[in-house]
Design an enzyme around this catalytic site. Structure first.
Site, PDB file in Angstrom:
ATOM      1  N   TYR A 472     -35.707  10.315  71.861  1.00 20.01           N
ATOM      2  CA  TYR A 472     -35.696  11.786  70.951  1.00 20.01           C
ATOM      3  C   TYR A 472     -35.567  13.761  71.546  1.00 20.01           C
ATOM      4  O   TYR A 472     -36.125  13.612  71.680  1.00 20.01           O
ATOM      5  CB  TYR A 472     -36.920  11.656  70.240  1.00 20.01           C
ATOM      6  CG  TYR A 472     -37.147  10.638  69.745  1.00 20.01           C
ATOM      7  CD1 TYR A 472     -36.524   9.325  69.273  1.00 20.01           C
ATOM      8  CD2 TYR A 472     -38.753   9.573  69.247  1.00 20.01           C
ATOM      9  CE1 TYR A 472     -36.898   8.351  68.636  1.00 20.01           C
ATOM     10  CE2 TYR A 472     -39.334   8.305  68.823  1.00 20.01           C
ATOM     11  CZ  TYR A 472     -38.066   7.820  68.502  1.00 20.01           C
ATOM     12  OH  TYR A 472     -38.269   6.535  67.416  1.00 20.01           O
TER      13      TYR A 472
HETATM   14  C1  LIG Z   1     -31.604   8.283  61.665  1.00 21.01           C
HETATM   15  C2  LIG Z   1     -32.045   7.461  63.140  1.00 21.01           C
HETATM   16  C3  LIG Z   1     -32.690   6.972  63.574  1.00 21.01           C
HETATM   17  C4  LIG Z   1     -33.306   6.544  64.609  1.00 21.01           C
HETATM   18  N1  LIG Z   1     -33.081   5.626  64.653  1.00 21.01           N
HETATM   19  C5  LIG Z   1     -33.710   4.967  66.315  1.00 21.01           C
HETATM   20  C6  LIG Z   1     -34.684   4.024  66.695  1.00 21.01           C
HETATM   21  O1  LIG Z   1     -35.164   3.064  65.696  1.00 21.01           O
HETATM   22  N2  LIG Z   1     -34.329   3.680  67.865  1.00 21.01           N
HETATM   23  C7  LIG Z   1     -34.348   4.150  68.766  1.00 21.01           C
HETATM   24  O2  LIG Z   1     -34.291   4.493  70.560  1.00 21.01           O
HETATM   25  N3  LIG Z   1     -33.620   5.489  68.531  1.00 21.01           N
HETATM   26  C8  LIG Z   1     -33.342   5.734  67.499  1.00 21.01           C
HETATM   27  N4  LIG Z   1     -32.729   7.115  67.260  1.00 21.01           N
HETATM   28  C9  LIG Z   1     -32.324   7.958  68.305  1.00 21.01           C
HETATM   29  C10 LIG Z   1     -30.752   7.541  68.784  1.00 21.01           C
HETATM   30  O3  LIG Z   1     -31.396   6.151  69.516  1.00 21.01           O
HETATM   31  C11 LIG Z   1     -30.289   8.291  69.352  1.00 21.01           C
HETATM   32  O4  LIG Z   1     -29.941   9.275  68.698  1.00 21.01           O
HETATM   33  C12 LIG Z   1     -28.740   8.206  70.242  1.00 21.01           C
HETATM   34  O5  LIG Z   1     -28.558   8.114  71.743  1.00 21.01           O
HETATM   35  C13 LIG Z   1     -28.428   7.690  69.193  1.00 21.01           C
HETATM   36  O6  LIG Z   1     -27.445   6.955  69.746  1.00 21.01           O
HETATM   37  P1  LIG Z   1     -24.706   7.200  69.559  1.00 21.01           P
HETATM   38  O7  LIG Z   1     -24.044   7.354  69.763  1.00 21.01           O
HETATM   39  O8  LIG Z   1     -25.589   7.788  67.954  1.00 21.01           O
HETATM   40  O9  LIG Z   1     -25.540   9.034  69.442  1.00 21.01           O
HETATM   41  P2  LIG Z   1     -24.951  10.548  69.849  1.00 21.01           P
HETATM   42  O10 LIG Z   1     -24.966  11.549  69.456  1.00 21.01           O
HETATM   43  O11 LIG Z   1     -23.101  10.021  69.865  1.00 21.01           O
HETATM   44  O12 LIG Z   1     -24.946  10.378  71.581  1.00 21.01           O
HETATM   45  C14 LIG Z   1     -25.620  10.354  72.157  1.00 21.01           C
HETATM   46  C15 LIG Z   1     -25.673  10.736  73.688  1.00 21.01           C
HETATM   47  O13 LIG Z   1     -25.126  10.068  73.904  1.00 21.01           O
HETATM   48  C16 LIG Z   1     -23.839  10.402  74.875  1.00 21.01           C
HETATM   49  N5  LIG Z   1     -22.914   9.479  75.154  1.00 21.01           N
HETATM   50  C17 LIG Z   1     -22.916   8.763  73.815  1.00 21.01           C
HETATM   51  N6  LIG Z   1     -21.894   7.776  73.655  1.00 21.01           N
HETATM   52  C18 LIG Z   1     -21.845   7.910  74.597  1.00 21.01           C
HETATM   53  C19 LIG Z   1     -20.530   6.509  75.758  1.00 21.01           C
HETATM   54  N7  LIG Z   1     -20.239   5.994  74.904  1.00 21.01           N
HETATM   55  N8  LIG Z   1     -20.273   7.283  77.136  1.00 21.01           N
HETATM   56  C20 LIG Z   1     -21.480   8.230  77.560  1.00 21.01           C
HETATM   57  N9  LIG Z   1     -22.610   8.550  76.736  1.00 21.01           N
HETATM   58  C21 LIG Z   1     -22.604   8.651  75.706  1.00 21.01           C
HETATM   59  C22 LIG Z   1     -24.099  11.851  73.828  1.00 21.01           C
HETATM   60  O14 LIG Z   1     -23.137  12.771  74.442  1.00 21.01           O
HETATM   61  C23 LIG Z   1     -24.665  12.253  73.710  1.00 21.01           C
HETATM   62  O15 LIG Z   1     -25.300  12.740  74.970  1.00 21.01           O
HETATM   63  C24 LIG Z   1     -32.812   7.251  66.015  1.00 21.01           C
HETATM   64  C25 LIG Z   1     -31.300   8.276  65.455  1.00 21.01           C
HETATM   65  C26 LIG Z   1     -31.717   8.889  63.951  1.00 21.01           C
HETATM   66  C27 LIG Z   1     -30.542   9.944  63.845  1.00 21.01           C
END
Ligand SMILES: Cc1cc2nc3c(=O)[nH]c(=O)nc-3n(C[C@H](O)[C@H](O)[C@H](O)COP(=O)(O)OP(=O)(O)OC[C@H]3O[C@@H](n4cnc5c(N)ncnc54)[C@H](O)[C@@H]3O)c2cc1C
Ligand SMILES: *[C@@H]1O[C@H](CO)[C@@H](O)[C@H](O)[C@H]1NC(C)=O
Ligand SMILES: *[C@@H]1O[C@H](CO)[C@@H](O)[C@H](O)[C@H]1NC(C)=O
Length: 539
Positions: A472
């Site tokens: 978060y």
């Molecule tokens: C609508 C919504 C619902 C959600 N529901 C939940 C939930 O139910 N449970 C929960 O735990 N969280 C939830 N989240 C939060 C979510 O888990 C985090 O925002 C998570 O980091 C998103 O991962 P992403 O790959 O989509 O994000 P990104 O924005 O792509 O990455 C998030 C972070 O991780 C880094 N990162 C991404 N990919 C990699 C990689 N391959 N290697 C190294 N670093 C990387 C990025 O640089 C950034 O710092 C929710 C978020 C949203 C917007």
């Protein structure tokens, strides 16, 4: 005072850069470097975008999940790289070094502060959406899943092969695996099976030298760090190997609402006393929301109890009659369904909707938003709840989501993974404010409202440190400019996200990325940046 200063700063520093020859020069130099690293030019022309490419904006916007971080004045990346294979990632890491720019890794783009696609400083986006293969092996009950896959795709591929296996991860199908797992990850199975990271068996990461490392090659320290410490400080996570979990054939879900006229205060008070102790098969989330009541213009508080039970409705009713009769759950409130359909239900799809919606990468909820988090270790007293409801009605817009812990969460030691919020936590709070109007003044107003409520909650939540959930993401709790004070700056947010695990993360970081190549506004600092300036010899 402090938050306002931060907001001001972020306004100044996220300001736009005019597209100039600079970006084209970066594009040309980067393309040349990729060639030198063995990438054929017919591949480069498919994976490299400069701001002058016509599809630059659509590629950038495709995985932006928060309009607050994509305004006309938001700084845009100098280039975007969209690798199709591992070799492209390796070359992109090496070529970014030559530019001196920051590399922002994006998987699903759900970061609440946009750290995968926005920065204070000039940057490059490494966008992994093309790398999303999923291999489910029902014989070993495991799967390899690449970082660019979404949770919905993962759930769908598990369901395709098995109706007795599931996976404990988040409740939004468009969330990316890369950010979600590296940042911890939780969903409605957490009281039975723990976090997502409690069910990770192996990983592949590409390090700062472009080497592809699995668990054995990276070693246990780095493998520990990328299960909750955030991937972005350590390397590019390519894939995780996960342990699937056995789920029952029948699951039961319910959604019951209460207003203050229906004893909401008493029911929520009781919830706090049972939510983390009741049967581990039961997860009851509560949404606390200011809504418009029957009298026009008058706000009231509404509680929504959303339950997910790993079992049938009859057993659920008997668990509820013993543990939480105050909610008054009736058989007719209960929906019996399958694990895969609970994942649809959590995301507000009707049960029975074709499962293929889980494969959709289109995001239909693009809005402005701000999130914050807190942890509660002692039940909030009844008069505290009354004053909280009053405060929320006054503020009018910010809602809270209470997610219970306990069960498996309390059995796992705090240092087992970087995620430290385990025994003693009753529930986590998410602060949530959403809006649709693009008026820039509203950003101040609504972000300010969420901060106001956070400040109001101080007496009721964890202290020393005031704990926060990395997934978060919240830049209000501290940032670093990756300069010579980065350790001290990092410690401010680091102990909130990781408690005593912060120092081990710093050690791992210093070992695997001593030059701090993998960095952002909330990354894990390296020690040597500081020691070279002052405290010599403390490596
Ligand atoms: C609508 C919504 C619902 C959600 N529901 C939940 C939930 O139910 N449970 C929960 O735990 N969280 C939830 N989240 C939060 C979510 O888990 C985090 O925002 C998570 O980091 C998103 O991962 P992403 O790959 O989509 O994000 P990104 O924005 O792509 O990455 C998030 C972070 O991780 C880094 N990162 C991404 N990919 C990699 C990689 N391959 N290697 C190294 N670093 C990387 C990025 O640089 C950034 O710092 C929710 C978020 C949203 C917007
Ligand atoms: C970006 O523009 C360059 C120059 O016009 C072109 O060669 C390249 O193919 C474009 N890249 C993509 C990914 O479309
Ligand atoms: C509220 O609680 C009181 C006392 O516990 C009870 O008599 C009453 O029926 C409850 N009201 C509702 C709407 O549940």
């Amino acid at each position: 005072m402090f938050p306002f200063l931060l907001l001001l700063l972020s306004f100044i520093t996220f300001s736009s850069q005019p597209f100039s020859a600079t970006s084209d020069t970066i594009y040309d130099n980067f393309a040349y470097c990729l060639t030198r690293n063995g990438i054929p030019s017919n591949q480069i022309s498919k994976i490299l975008y400069s701001p002058s490419n016509s599809s630059f904006s659509s590629v950038l916007d495709a995985y932006v999940r928060n309009k607050r971080l994509n305004t006309p004045t938001t700084r845009k990346p100098s280039i975007i790289v969209t690798p199709l294979q591992v070799q492209h990632i390796q070359a992109a890491i090496l070529c970014t070094k030559g530019t001196g720019l920051q590399l922002n890794i994006r998987s699903g783009g759900h970061d609440f502060e946009g750290l995968s696609y926005v920065s204070d400083v000039p940057f490059i986006i490494l966008d992994l959406f093309n790398l999303r293969s999923i291999n489910v092996d029902t014989a070993t009950e495991t799967a390899w899943v690449q970082a660019g896959a979404t949770l919905g795709e993962l759930y769908y591929r598990i369901w395709e092969k098995s109706n007795i296996l599931g996976f404990p991860a988040g409740l939004c199908p468009t969330v990316g695996v890369g950010g979600h797992i590296s940042g911890g990850g939780y969903g409605s199975l957490l009281r039975r099976y723990g976090l997502t990271v409690d069910n990770v068996l192996d990983a592949q990461i590409i390090d700062v030298n472009g080497r592809v490392l699995d668990r054995k090659a990276m070693g246990e320290d780095l493998f520990w760090a990328i299960r909750g410490g955030g991937g972005a400080s350590f390397g590019v996570v390519l894939a995780y190997r996960i342990r699937l979990v056995r789920v029952p054939e029948i699951h039961t879900v319910f959604n019951v609402q209460k207003t203050e006229a229906e004893n909401a205060t008493d029911v929520l008070y009781k919830w706090q006393n049972i939510a983390d102790k009741i049967d581990n098969d039961l997860f009851i989330r509560v949404l606390v929301q200011p809504i418009t009541g029957k009298v026009k213009g008058q706000k009231i508080i509404r509680l929504t109890f959303m339950g997910h039970f790993l079992g049938d409705a009859n057993r659920l009713i008997s668990v509820m009659n013993i543990g939480f009769p105050e909610l008054g759950l009736k058989r007719s409130d209960c929906l019996e369904t399958s694990w895969i359909d609970t994942m649809l239900w959590w995301y507000k799809y009707k049960i029975g909707t074709a499962k293929e919606v889980l494969l959709s990468r289109a995001y239909d909820q693009l809005i402005f938003l701000k999130r914050k988090s807190d942890y509660v270790q002692n039940p909030i007293p009844k008069d505290g709840l009354v004053s909280l409801f009053k405060k929320m009605v006054q503020l009018g817009k910010t809602g809270l989501v209470f997610n219970p812990y306990g069960g498996r969460m309390s059995e796992i030691p705090e240092n087992e993974t970087p995620f430290p919020h385990r025994a003693g936590i009753i529930f986590k709070i998410q602060y949530s404010v959403n809006w649709e109007d693009a008026d820039p003044n509203l950003i101040n107003q609504y972000v300010g409202e969420a901060r106001n409520l956070y400040s109001f909650m101080t007496p009721f939540v964890s202290k020393n440190p005031r704990q926060a959930f990395l997934n978060y993401r919240d830049l209000d709790i501290g940032t670093t400019d990756n300069g010579k004070n980065s350790y001290n700056e990092g410690q401010v947010y680091g102990v909130k996200y990781f408690k005593n695990n912060f120092d081990r993360l710093v050690k791992v970081k210093t070992m695997v990325d001593p030059q701090n190549f993998f960095r952002n506004e909330q990354s894990i600092p390296t020690l040597n940046l500081q020691t070279s300036k002052g405290r010599k010899g403390r490596k």
